[in-house]
Design a protein around this motif. Structure first.
Motif, PDB file in Angstrom:
ATOM      1  N   GLN A 226       0.786  -1.236   0.084  1.00 19.41           N
ATOM      2  CA  GLN A 226       0.021  -0.097   0.154  1.00 19.41           C
ATOM      3  C   GLN A 226       0.845   1.288   0.222  1.00 19.41           C
ATOM      4  OE1 GLN A 226      -1.770   1.040   3.649  1.00 19.41           O
ATOM      5  NE2 GLN A 226      -3.854   1.425   2.670  1.00 19.41           N
ATOM      6  N   GLU A 227       1.907   1.251   0.902  1.00 17.37           N
ATOM      7  CA  GLU A 227       2.921   2.361   0.778  1.00 17.37           C
ATOM      8  C   GLU A 227       3.571   2.560  -0.410  1.00 17.37           C
ATOM      9  OE1 GLU A 227       3.103   4.788   3.347  1.00 17.37           O
ATOM     10  OE2 GLU A 227       1.296   3.822   4.171  1.00 17.37           O
ATOM     11  N   GLU A 228       3.720   1.670  -0.960  1.00 21.91           N
ATOM     12  CA  GLU A 228       4.569   1.585  -2.334  1.00 21.91           C
ATOM     13  C   GLU A 228       3.553   2.153  -3.206  1.00 21.91           C
ATOM     14  OE1 GLU A 228       6.728  -1.373  -5.592  1.00 21.91           O
ATOM     15  OE2 GLU A 228       6.237  -2.054  -3.559  1.00 21.91           O
ATOM     16  N   ALA A 229       2.326   1.823  -3.275  1.00 26.64           N
ATOM     17  CA  ALA A 229       1.268   2.209  -4.385  1.00 26.64           C
ATOM     18  C   ALA A 229       1.226   3.697  -4.077  1.00 26.64           C
ATOM     19  CB  ALA A 229       0.117   1.476  -3.951  1.00 26.64           C
ATOM     20  N   VAL A 230       1.054   4.343  -2.896  1.00 26.55           N
ATOM     21  CA  VAL A 230       0.971   5.526  -2.531  1.00 26.55           C
ATOM     22  C   VAL A 230       2.027   6.418  -3.159  1.00 26.55           C
ATOM     23  CG1 VAL A 230       0.966   7.653  -0.641  1.00 26.55           C
ATOM     24  CG2 VAL A 230      -0.214   5.451  -0.402  1.00 26.55           C
ATOM     25  N   GLY A 231       3.403   5.972  -3.271  1.00 24.23           N
ATOM     26  CA  GLY A 231       4.479   6.423  -3.657  1.00 24.23           C
ATOM     27  C   GLY A 231       4.433   6.596  -5.369  1.00 24.23           C
ATOM     28  N   LEU A 232       3.807   5.504  -5.720  1.00 16.89           N
ATOM     29  CA  LEU A 232       3.769   5.409  -7.433  1.00 16.89           C
ATOM     30  C   LEU A 232       2.588   6.362  -7.924  1.00 16.89           C
ATOM     31  CD1 LEU A 232       3.768   1.457  -7.595  1.00 16.89           C
ATOM     32  CD2 LEU A 232       5.517   3.035  -8.320  1.00 16.89           C
ATOM     33  N   VAL A 233       1.828   6.600  -7.074  1.00 15.05           N
ATOM     34  CA  VAL A 233       0.767   7.463  -7.362  1.00 15.05           C
ATOM     35  C   VAL A 233       1.322   8.896  -7.696  1.00 15.05           C
ATOM     36  CG1 VAL A 233      -1.375   8.825  -6.901  1.00 15.05           C
ATOM     37  CG2 VAL A 233      -1.236   6.285  -6.489  1.00 15.05           C
ATOM     38  N   THR A 234       2.145   9.392  -6.786  1.00 18.35           N
ATOM     39  CA  THR A 234       2.816  10.799  -7.051  1.00 18.35           C
ATOM     40  C   THR A 234       3.820  10.668  -8.129  1.00 18.35           C
ATOM     41  OG1 THR A 234       4.529  10.236  -5.301  1.00 18.35           O
ATOM     42  CG2 THR A 234       2.303  11.146  -4.522  1.00 18.35           C
ATOM     43  N   GLU A 235       4.321   9.629  -8.612  1.00 14.70           N
ATOM     44  CA  GLU A 235       5.323   9.458  -9.640  1.00 14.70           C
ATOM     45  C   GLU A 235       4.757   8.837 -10.800  1.00 14.70           C
ATOM     46  OE1 GLU A 235       8.721   7.728  -7.955  1.00 14.70           O
ATOM     47  OE2 GLU A 235       8.758   9.366  -6.429  1.00 14.70           O
ATOM     48  N   ALA A 236       3.481   8.710 -11.227  1.00 17.37           N
ATOM     49  CA  ALA A 236       2.998   7.966 -12.227  1.00 17.37           C
ATOM     50  C   ALA A 236       3.466   8.509 -13.565  1.00 17.37           C
ATOM     51  CB  ALA A 236       1.496   8.184 -12.364  1.00 17.37           C
ATOM     52  N   PRO A 237       3.721   7.908 -14.573  1.00 14.96           N
ATOM     53  CA  PRO A 237       4.565   8.213 -15.878  1.00 14.96           C
ATOM     54  C   PRO A 237       3.084   8.545 -16.613  1.00 14.96           C
ATOM     55  CG  PRO A 237       4.473   5.684 -15.703  1.00 14.96           C
ATOM     56  CD  PRO A 237       4.004   6.203 -14.343  1.00 14.96           C
ATOM     57  N   THR A 238       3.656   9.390 -17.691  1.00 10.08           N
ATOM     58  CA  THR A 238       2.615   9.936 -18.514  1.00 10.08           C
ATOM     59  C   THR A 238       2.684   8.872 -19.918  1.00 10.08           C
ATOM     60  OG1 THR A 238       3.127  12.369 -17.987  1.00 10.08           O
ATOM     61  CG2 THR A 238       2.073  11.970 -20.076  1.00 10.08           C
ATOM     62  N   LEU A 239       1.405   8.391 -20.044  1.00 12.62           N
ATOM     63  CA  LEU A 239       1.393   7.486 -20.982  1.00 12.62           C
ATOM     64  C   LEU A 239       0.682   7.901 -22.252  1.00 12.62           C
ATOM     65  CD1 LEU A 239       0.174   4.363 -18.813  1.00 12.62           C
ATOM     66  CD2 LEU A 239       2.810   4.931 -19.764  1.00 12.62           C
ATOM     67  N   SER A 240       0.871   7.295 -23.283  1.00 10.49           N
ATOM     68  CA  SER A 240       0.305   7.681 -24.465  1.00 10.49           C
ATOM     69  C   SER A 240      -0.935   7.216 -24.388  1.00 10.49           C
ATOM     70  CB  SER A 240       1.043   7.221 -25.672  1.00 10.49           C
ATOM     71  OG  SER A 240       1.129   5.933 -26.132  1.00 10.49           O
ATOM     72  N   PRO A 241      -2.103   7.525 -24.934  1.00  7.55           N
ATOM     73  CA  PRO A 241      -3.385   6.769 -25.119  1.00  7.55           C
ATOM     74  C   PRO A 241      -3.500   5.468 -25.715  1.00  7.55           C
ATOM     75  CG  PRO A 241      -3.556   8.760 -26.343  1.00  7.55           C
ATOM     76  CD  PRO A 241      -2.093   8.751 -26.004  1.00  7.55           C
ATOM     77  N   LEU A 242      -2.582   5.200 -26.535  1.00 10.62           N
ATOM     78  CA  LEU A 242      -2.347   3.572 -27.035  1.00 10.62           C
ATOM     79  C   LEU A 242      -1.616   2.834 -25.640  1.00 10.62           C
ATOM     80  CD1 LEU A 242      -2.384   1.224 -28.732  1.00 10.62           C
ATOM     81  CD2 LEU A 242      -0.214   1.969 -29.913  1.00 10.62           C
ATOM     82  N   GLU A 243      -0.667   3.382 -25.071  1.00 14.09           N
ATOM     83  CA  GLU A 243       0.089   2.550 -23.978  1.00 14.09           C
ATOM     84  C   GLU A 243      -1.038   2.786 -22.724  1.00 14.09           C
ATOM     85  OE1 GLU A 243       4.514   3.999 -24.173  1.00 14.09           O
ATOM     86  OE2 GLU A 243       3.150   5.405 -23.246  1.00 14.09           O
ATOM     87  N   GLU A 244      -1.832   3.491 -22.560  1.00 15.35           N
ATOM     88  CA  GLU A 244      -2.763   3.448 -21.557  1.00 15.35           C
ATOM     89  C   GLU A 244      -3.845   2.364 -21.763  1.00 15.35           C
ATOM     90  OE1 GLU A 244      -5.893   6.850 -20.324  1.00 15.35           O
ATOM     91  OE2 GLU A 244      -3.885   7.434 -19.689  1.00 15.35           O
ATOM     92  N   SER A 245      -4.302   2.238 -22.996  1.00 16.32           N
ATOM     93  CA  SER A 245      -5.337   1.345 -23.498  1.00 16.32           C
ATOM     94  C   SER A 245      -4.719  -0.113 -23.346  1.00 16.32           C
ATOM     95  CB  SER A 245      -5.718   1.688 -24.861  1.00 16.32           C
ATOM     96  OG  SER A 245      -6.586   0.777 -25.012  1.00 16.32           O
ATOM     97  N   ASP A 246      -3.497  -0.347 -23.654  1.00 12.68           N
ATOM     98  CA  ASP A 246      -2.867  -1.811 -23.536  1.00 12.68           C
ATOM     99  C   ASP A 246      -2.650  -2.114 -22.256  1.00 12.68           C
ATOM    100  OD1 ASP A 246      -2.636  -1.838 -26.255  1.00 12.68           O
ATOM    101  OD2 ASP A 246      -0.684  -1.003 -26.415  1.00 12.68           O
ATOM    102  N   ARG A 247      -2.081  -1.228 -21.455  1.00 15.32           N
ATOM    103  CA  ARG A 247      -1.964  -1.433 -19.936  1.00 15.32           C
ATOM    104  C   ARG A 247      -3.501  -1.902 -19.134  1.00 15.32           C
ATOM    105  NH1 ARG A 247       2.412   1.649 -16.149  1.00 15.32           N
ATOM    106  NH2 ARG A 247       3.677   0.736 -17.650  1.00 15.32           N
ATOM    107  N   GLU A 248      -4.631  -0.883 -19.559  1.00 19.00           N
ATOM    108  CA  GLU A 248      -5.603  -1.432 -18.743  1.00 19.00           C
ATOM    109  C   GLU A 248      -6.191  -2.556 -19.241  1.00 19.00           C
ATOM    110  OE1 GLU A 248      -8.735   1.690 -19.714  1.00 19.00           O
ATOM    111  OE2 GLU A 248      -7.522   3.156 -18.841  1.00 19.00           O
ATOM    112  N   GLU A 249      -5.921  -3.162 -20.737  1.00 15.24           N
ATOM    113  CA  GLU A 249      -6.592  -4.452 -21.155  1.00 15.24           C
ATOM    114  C   GLU A 249      -5.658  -5.541 -20.373  1.00 15.24           C
ATOM    115  OE1 GLU A 249      -7.189  -6.779 -25.100  1.00 15.24           O
ATOM    116  OE2 GLU A 249      -6.261  -4.738 -25.509  1.00 15.24           O
TER     117      GLU A 249
END
Length: 477
Positions: A213-236
């Protein structure tokens, strides 16, 4: 009675200014006035007390006025009877009795000279009706300009206020929505805490989940910017993983995990730290954590945006600041752009080419913001809401220059010759007072600067130049 040399009544009648006076009036003029022969050089300076009224008898006269720290020649004439000096003396102490320009003679010249008091007395005695008409014209124009100046400012303020209200409403509404969502997520987390307290999780499992959980909180603040295609692939990929592990509603959770910068490898760690029987609850608990962080980020961004807008409004209006102060022209320009952002719209590209090495300058900041507002507003209007707005700052000799350009249709030669005239406008009746550029010119002139314009189809640029030195002159309101 004037003991010095003067013109006789018959000589005075040869001067066009006096040709309609009767014999008695000419006699009074002759007695009150005097002849002065002035060698080449200055006769009087702009801003000096206006003590005399001069009528050219022979020679040449040059009238100039200061603009941007430079003497600009307005008139050069050898026409016999030309006059200058204390011509507003007839209004007495109702207006400042100062020379409104400078007069020099380039050659030895002869003048018929009247003291200001005598000139005022003759005007009042001989032309009472004309005097009332002149006073009415002078003060009527002055009052009309003040009223219309104020209206121009109020119209601009109303437009800016509407834009600011709109801009503030968006982040405020976002913060309200995020707060409501956050409340429900916190309620869900309290429910999960109840389950944890009941002993549903082994201590070791709970410890591992807290670390994740603590690691997830840290990742939220440093989330990378993804392209729409990358975002769609990761969601899938995440949706498939959640479905394969029997987690209901996985496709609704996937966007949150992607927005937080999490991936399938991170979910595998969650699965490794828990047993299959509690995996669904663990993922839901971690999702609440992620959603809470995302919502707090949204609230933080919204309030930061509100604070930025309020700061821009204070910078623009110069609220709680001295009228005359040392300012960074780039801060003034940026605050004006923020205030005009709604009017500029999404289809106009704003290009800022700032010379950050330029020094701060002593200016009436709120008044200069009005200049930027007028020029940017005109540029946006010239492009009909679509094009490129370019704002440049640079050093031009001893001046700081601000250039505001647009890609509109340009200004015709006929219009360009009149754009700084009071009340001249190309807008339809009722949509403009024709004072925007006149007000801008007067504000810039007050700073001893100037405004220039270059225009052709597809490119118009107004350049405001303000001296970097010699700003210690008269800066009264």
């Amino acid at each position: 009675m004037n003991p010095g040399p003067t013109l006789t009544p018959s000589e005075l009648r040869t001067l066009f200014l006096f040709e309609k006076l009767d014999d008695a009036q000419l006699e009074q003029l002759s007695s009150a006035g005097r002849i002065e022969v002035i060698e080449p050089g200055p006769v009087y300076r702009e801003g000096d007390p206006a003590t005399c009224f001069y009528v050219l008898v022979e020679g040449t006269v040059v009238l100039t006025k200061l603009s941007g720290g430079t003497e600009v020649e307005l008139v050069r004439t050898s026409h016999r009877g030309s006059y200058a000096g204390a011509w507003t003396a007839y209004m007495g102490d109702r207006v400042p009795q100062l020379y409104n320009g400078s007069m020099t003679v380039p050659e030895r010249s002869t003048f018929f000279v009247l003291d200001a008091g005598d000139f005022a007395r003759f005007m009042a005695d001989w032309f009472p009706m004309a005097l009332h008409l002149l006073e009415g014209l002078f003060f009527g124009n002055q009052n009309s300009r003040e009223i219309l100046d104020q209206r121009e400012r109020l119209l601009a303020l109303g437009s800016l206020s509407a834009g600011l209200t709109h801009e503030l409403n968006n982040p405020a509404a976002a913060a309200v929505r995020a707060t409501a969502s956050l409340r429900s997520r916190v309620a869900g987390m309290r429910h999960k805490l109840g389950m944890i307290a009941s002993g549903a999780y082994e201590p070791a499992t709970l410890h591992a989940l807290i670390e994740i959980q603590e690691e997830a909180v840290g990742l939220v603040t440093e989330a990378p910017t993804l392209s729409p295609l990358e975002e769609s692939d990761r969601e899938e990929a995440i949706g498939d993983w959640l479905e394969d592990h029997g987690i209901a509603g996985g496709w609704n959770l996937a966007p949150n995990f992607v927005q937080a910068g999490l991936d399938v490898a991170w979910l595998e760690r969650v699965a490794a730290a828990t047993s299959p029987s509690i995996l669904t609850g663990a993922v839901a608990w971690l999702n609440y954590t992620i959603e809470t962080e995302l919502l707090m980020n949204e609230i933080s961004d919204s309030t930061r945006r509100i604070s930025s807008l309020v700061g821009a409004a204070k910078q623009y209006s110069q609220m709680d600041r001295a009228p005359f102060q040392i300012s960074d022209v780039h801060e003034l320009l940026d605050s004006t752009l923020v205030m005009l952002s709604r009017k500029i719209g999404p289809d106009i590209d704003v290009v800022k080419d700032y010379d950050r090495a330029l020094p701060r300058i002593s200016v009436h900041a709120a008044e200069l913001n009005q200049v930027w507002t007028n020029l940017i507003d005109n540029a946006v209007g010239a492009m009909d809401g679509r094009g490129t707005l370019t704002i440049r700052t640079y050093r031009d000799g001893g001046c700081l220059a601000v250039a505001i350009g647009d890609t509109g249709s340009g200004i015709s030669d006929e219009v360009r010759d009149r754009i700084f005239e009071p009340f001249f406008t190309t807008k339809p009746v009722g949509e403009g007072t024709g004072l925007g550029l006149d007000i801008s010119w007067r504000i810039v002139d007050k700073h001893r600067g100037d405004i220039r314009v270059e225009s052709r189809p597809g490119h118009t640029e107004f350049v405001v130049r303000i001296p970097l030195a010699g700003q210690e002159g008269d800066h009264d309101e």
